[in-house]
Design a protein around this motif. Structure first.
Motif, PDB file in Angstrom:
ATOM      1  N   GLN A 129       0.826  -1.202   0.000  1.00  0.00           N
ATOM      2  CA  GLN A 129       0.000   0.000   0.000  1.00  0.00           C
ATOM      3  C   GLN A 129       0.865   1.259   0.000  1.00  0.00           C
ATOM      4  O   GLN A 129       0.566   2.231  -0.685  1.00  0.00           O
ATOM      5  N   ALA A 160      -6.247   3.496   3.304  1.00  0.00           N
ATOM      6  CA  ALA A 160      -5.522   2.221   3.394  1.00  0.00           C
ATOM      7  C   ALA A 160      -6.140   1.286   4.424  1.00  0.00           C
ATOM      8  O   ALA A 160      -5.947   0.070   4.355  1.00  0.00           O
ATOM      9  N   PRO A 165      -4.227  -2.545  -2.307  1.00  0.00           N
ATOM     10  CA  PRO A 165      -3.401  -1.725  -3.202  1.00  0.00           C
ATOM     11  C   PRO A 165      -4.063  -1.395  -4.532  1.00  0.00           C
ATOM     12  O   PRO A 165      -3.928  -0.271  -5.025  1.00  0.00           O
ATOM     13  N   LEU A 168      -6.498   1.328  -3.947  1.00  0.00           N
ATOM     14  CA  LEU A 168      -5.765   2.549  -3.618  1.00  0.00           C
ATOM     15  C   LEU A 168      -5.169   3.185  -4.866  1.00  0.00           C
ATOM     16  O   LEU A 168      -5.087   4.418  -4.968  1.00  0.00           O
TER      17      LEU A 168
END
Length: 421
Positions: A129, A160, A165, A168
């Motif tokens: 992340q 987060a 990920p 994100l």
């Protein structure tokens, strides 16, 4: 004891005062000996779940400490190595490219991203992340003020806690909309157009016969075209079909021409000639607001495939069948109540646009692979309506009908499963 290698390569062994970092390393390695023979088979399910979450957080915290030491570098200067990344890669037998990426992240955390560093240090942000967030922050406009940049960093670190990920990365591309909405669309559109221009210039496809009856295909395609290819190929996975073809070798500039021709081929394939996919003809969905399409610098979204510029969306509209995001036109009824048991193709399109993926909590199987599920079963009086429908992959759809599992619909529309006791 620690060992240093001087610039001349001689070994210099000294016993310094114990630093807290080295003390932590020694204590942790000693503690790991206590669990070296521990068998997780004898843990309860709850203990395993807790251990997995806490070990992941611990990995993040240890990674942050390692990156903090990396940023405070003088090892390369003392040893005559090119940089700390090269020294670490050599001494720890790591990949040099990965080591350099770590060094860049370490520098960014140390000099630019205190909130991100704190999240990694606390274990609330994973290393994967952190890489995504750091990249998103680096993509922000150079003239963005320090206050807005800090707000963007805080927002992404907060996201987060709930996003992987991949999510994100998508949020990072739109983070400017949270801190500076007036500049967000134009900035994202410029980034997309630059990326698309580079993708077109780098497009190529090579076909190489291996001499054993197979041909190796290697290529580089724009994201939009690659997603189109994946969409078409996935339509053949159920039922699986074997297709044959011929190939010719291509290198150099011919590879680029072949790649461009391949993109043109993809754009002229008639989806009506492909197998039905999830109850619908193979279709690529592009979602855009009308005001975005009419802008010189606008943004559109490929469902399940990221974002494209409005210019690219307009180009696709010239030679592709577009499905409007506002469904129900041409007398297509989206809420059928008790009149039909199965969801129609139009309803599946609407479900795909709404759900995007399997809605089981934590599942990222694409919606094009998923099945339409009645939350309240049709046999139990449930309506064949969008409000009563959700997309679930094959595994989670079976689980929804398995009495051994309970299913809870969360406020955000996700489905959480738990084994019944």
């Amino acid at each position: 004891m620690i060992t240093l290698i001087s610039g001349g390569g001689s070994m210099d062994t000294r016993t310094p005062d114990t630093h807290p970092v080295l003390g932590f390393v020694a204590a942790t390695r000693e503690a790991l000996k206590d669990v070296a023979d521990a068998n997780p088979v004898f843990m309860t399910t709850g203990q395993k779940a807790q251990a997995l979450v806490e070990l992941t957080a611990l990995e993040s915290q240890v990674a942050e400490l390692r990156l903090r030491v990396t940023a405070a570098d003088d090892v390369a200067e003392e040893t005559g190595t090119r940089d700390v990344a090269a020294w670490v890669a050599h001494r720890t037998r790591q990949d040099t490219a990965a080591s350099r990426a770590d060094a860049r992240l370490a520098t960014a955390l140390d000099r630019e991203h205190p909130h991100l560093a704190a999240g990694l240090r606390e274990g609330s942000v994973s290393l994967a992340q952190a890489r995504v967030i750091a990249h998103a922050l680096a993509e922000l406009p150079a003239d963005l003020g320090a206050e807005l940049r800090a707000r963007a960093e805080e927002a992404l670190v907060g996201y987060a806690a709930h996003h992987a990920p991949g999510d994100l990365r998508r949020l990072g591309r739109r983070i400017l909309a949270c801190v500076d909405p007036d500049a967000a669309d134009e900035h994202e559109a410029r980034l997309l157009e630059d990326a698309e221009r580079t993708a077109r210039e780098r497009t190529k496809l090579s076909l190489r016969r291996r001499g054993d009856g197979t041909t190796r295909i290697s290529g580089l395609l724009p994201d939009a075209a690659a997603h189109r290819l994946a969409t078409y190929l996935e339509s053949f996975t159920n039922p699986r079909k074997d297709t044959g073809g011929t190939a010719t070798a291509g290198v150099g500039s011919y590879s680029r021409r072949l790649g461009q021709a391949f993109v043109q081929l993809l754009e002229t394939i008639d989806p009506r000639r492909l197998p039905l996919h999830g109850g619908d003809a193979t279709t690529m969905f592009v979602v855009a607001h009308l005001d975005q399409l009419t802008k010189d610098l606008g943004v559109a979204e490929i469902v399940g495939g990221g974002t494209i510029s409005a210019g690219e969306a307009r180009r696709l509209a010239c030679n592709a069948h577009l499905v409007p995001a506002v469904l129900g036109g041409a007398s297509e009824v989206l809420d059928l109540g008790r009149r039909r048991r199965l969801y129609t193709a139009a309803q599946r399109r609407a479900l795909l646009l709404r759900d995007r993926t399997c809605r089981a909590e934590g599942c990222d199987i694409p919606g094009t692979w998923a099945e339409a599920h009645h939350w309240v079963a049709w046999a139990a009086g449930g309506a064949t309506d969008l409000a009563n429908g959700t997309l679930l992959c094959h595994l989670h759809h079976h689980r929804a009908h398995d009495a051994a599992w309970s299913a809870e619909r969360l406020p955000n529309g996700d489905v959480r499963y738990a084994r019944r006791r």
